[in-house]
Write an enzyme that holds these catalytic residues in place. Structure first.
Site, PDB file in Angstrom:
ATOM      1  N   CYS A 119       0.800  -1.222   0.000  1.00 48.46           N
ATOM      2  CA  CYS A 119       0.000   0.000   0.000  1.00 48.46           C
ATOM      3  C   CYS A 119       0.835   1.276   0.000  1.00 48.46           C
ATOM      4  O   CYS A 119       0.318   2.361  -0.264  1.00 48.46           O
ATOM      5  CB  CYS A 119      -0.951  -0.009   1.187  1.00 48.46           C
ATOM      6  SG  CYS A 119      -1.982  -1.488   1.267  1.00 48.46           S
ATOM      7  N   HIS A 247      -2.954   6.840   2.347  1.00 48.77           N
ATOM      8  CA  HIS A 247      -3.462   5.583   1.806  1.00 48.77           C
ATOM      9  C   HIS A 247      -4.872   5.352   2.317  1.00 48.77           C
ATOM     10  O   HIS A 247      -5.156   5.548   3.507  1.00 48.77           O
ATOM     11  CB  HIS A 247      -2.545   4.435   2.217  1.00 48.77           C
ATOM     12  CG  HIS A 247      -3.143   3.086   2.030  1.00 48.77           C
ATOM     13  ND1 HIS A 247      -3.735   2.688   0.860  1.00 48.77           N
ATOM     14  CD2 HIS A 247      -3.279   2.037   2.896  1.00 48.77           C
ATOM     15  CE1 HIS A 247      -4.199   1.455   1.000  1.00 48.77           C
ATOM     16  NE2 HIS A 247      -3.928   1.043   2.224  1.00 48.77           N
ATOM     17  N   ASN A 281     -10.337  -0.174  -0.348  1.00 47.90           N
ATOM     18  CA  ASN A 281      -8.877  -0.161  -0.205  1.00 47.90           C
ATOM     19  C   ASN A 281      -8.274  -0.817  -1.440  1.00 47.90           C
ATOM     20  O   ASN A 281      -8.390  -2.022  -1.633  1.00 47.90           O
ATOM     21  CB  ASN A 281      -8.492  -0.916   1.064  1.00 47.90           C
ATOM     22  CG  ASN A 281      -6.982  -0.968   1.302  1.00 47.90           C
ATOM     23  OD1 ASN A 281      -6.183  -0.793   0.375  1.00 47.90           O
ATOM     24  ND2 ASN A 281      -6.586  -1.235   2.529  1.00 47.90           N
TER      25      ASN A 281
END
Length: 325
Positions: A119, A247, A281
Site C-alpha cells: 500500500c 493511503h 482499499n
C-alpha cells in the site's frame, strides 16, 4: 571530464486513473456473509467498492490509467523512458507487469520494473522516479499503482472481503526547469519488518490475511510522525499543507492521522481524501485514485501543496510533499 549535469529536481506532470465498472455494495456482501451495511461503515467507513471481472487483468487497468496520465501530462509515449509499476497482486512473479504495460501503451524499450511496497507502493514509486529524474537517469517516468486484490481475497472472509477492491492510478514524473518549480519533496520512508506477519499471503494458493486490529493500532500511532517528517524534509510546516492524501485503508485511520496533524499545526480547512468510502482499499492504487477523484470533484487544484502518505504490508511506509500539477 565532466559528467552530464543533473536537474534541480522533479515535479508531477499529469495524473490518470481507472476502475472496473462493477460496484459491490455493503448490502451485496451482506447477502453472502455475516455482516451488514452499518457494521462495515462503522468499522472501515466503506459504502461500496469496485471489483474487476475475471477477464480484466491488472495490466489492463494499469494501461488505462497510464494512458490517461500521459494524455493529462500532454506527452506522447515516446517522451517516456521509464515505467514503474507499483503492485503487490500480479498473478505471477514473472514476467513483470511494467514492461507489458509499457509495450501496450506504446512506450518503446523503456527501463521498466515492478515495485512491491504494497500500500506504500505509489509513494515509493514517486520517490524513486523523482530521484531518477534528478540524477539524470530518466527524463520522464510513468509511475502506476495498480492492484487486482479481488484475485487474492477470500470472498467468504468478512475481515478482508469488506475492505479490498480493484483499480489503478498513475502519475507522470518529469524534470523541474529550475529550483522554483521543483514539485516533489524528499521521501520519508521506512519499514517495520517485525510486523510482517500481520498482513500476508502465505503462498501462491493462499488468500490475503490481515490482522486488522494490529494494523489499526500501528497505523494510528506511527503514520502521523512519518507525515510530519515528510513535511519537515520539504522545508515546510503543517500549516503549509492544503491537501492530505493518505493511503485509503480505513476511514478511521485517515481521520486519526488528520486529527494528529491538526494538533501539530495543520489548518482546520485541510482537505482530506476520503475515497475509501466509494472505492474501498485498492492498496498501491489508492493514493493516485484519490488524487484524481479529488481533482474531478474540485477538491484539489493546480498549485496546491499536497501531502501523500502510504503505508501497509511489509510493513512499509513512505510519504512526500508534492505540488499538484
Amino acid at each position: 571530464m565532466k559528467l552530464t549535469p543533473t536537474v534541480p529536481g522533479a515535479r508531477l506532470l499529469g495524473l490518470g486513473s481507472a476502475q472496473p465498472d462493477k460496484i459491490v455494495t455493503n448490502d451485496d456482501l451482506a447477502a453472502t456473509m455475516d455482516t451488514n451495511d452499518q457494521w462495515i461503515r462503522e468499522r472501515v467507513g466503506i459504502q461500496e467498492r469496485r471489483v474487476a471481472d475475471e477477464k480484466t487483468l491488472l495490466v489492463d487497468m494499469a494501461v488505462e490509467a497510464g494512458t490517461r496520465a500521459l494524455k493529462d501530462a500532454g506527452l506522447e509515449p515516446s517522451d517516456v523512458d521509464t515505467v514503474i509499476l507499483a503492485t503487490c497482486t500480479m498473478p505471477t512473479p514473472i514476467p513483470n507487469g511494467a514492461a507489458q504495460v509499457a509495450d501496450r501503451i506504446g512506450i518503446r524499450a523503456p527501463a521498466a520494473f515492478d515495485l512491491n511496497a504494497a500500500c506504500a507502493g505509489f509513494c515509493y514509486g514517486v520517490g524513486t522516479a523523482a530521484d531518477l529524474v534528478r540524477a539524470g537517469s530518466s527524463k520522464n517516468v510513468l509511475v502506476i499503482g495498480a492492484e487486482k486484490l479481488s484475485d487474492w481475497v477470500d470472498w467468504t472472509d468478512r475481515s478482508t472481503a469488506i475492505i479490498f477492491a480493484d483499480g489503478a492510478g498513475a502519475a507522470v514524473v518529469g524534470p523541474a526547469a529550475d529550483e522554483a518549480s521543483v514539485g516533489i519533496g524528499p521521501v520519508a520512508w521506512g519499514s517495520a519488518g517485525d510486523l510482517a506477519p500481520v498482513i500476508h499471503i502465505k503462498d501462491d494458493n493462499a488468500k490475503l490475511f490481515q490482522e486488522g486490529q494490529a494494523v489499526f493500532r500501528w497505523a494510528t500511532t506511527k503514520i502521523a510522525p512519518v507525515a510530519l517528517r515528510a513535511i519537515e524534509l520539504a522545508g515546510l510546516t503543517p500549516a503549509d499543507i492544503d491537501v492530505l492524501v493518505p493511503h485509503q485503508a480505513n476511514l478511521r485511520i485517515i481521520e486519526a492521522v488528520a486529527k494528529k496533524l491538526r494538533k501539530e499545526g495543520a489548518r482546520e480547512d485541510l482537505r482530506v481524501a476520503d475515497d475509501i468510502v466509494h472505492s474501498g482499499n485498492t492498496s498501491s492504487a489508492s493514493i493516485p485514485l484519490a488524487l484524481d477523484h479529488m481533482r474531478a470533484d474540485g477538491r484539489v487544484r493546480s498549485g496546491d501543496t499536497v501531502l501523500l502518505v502510504g503505508f501497509g504490508a511489509g510493513l512499509s511506509y513512505a510519504g512526500q510533499v508534492v505540488i499538484f500539477p
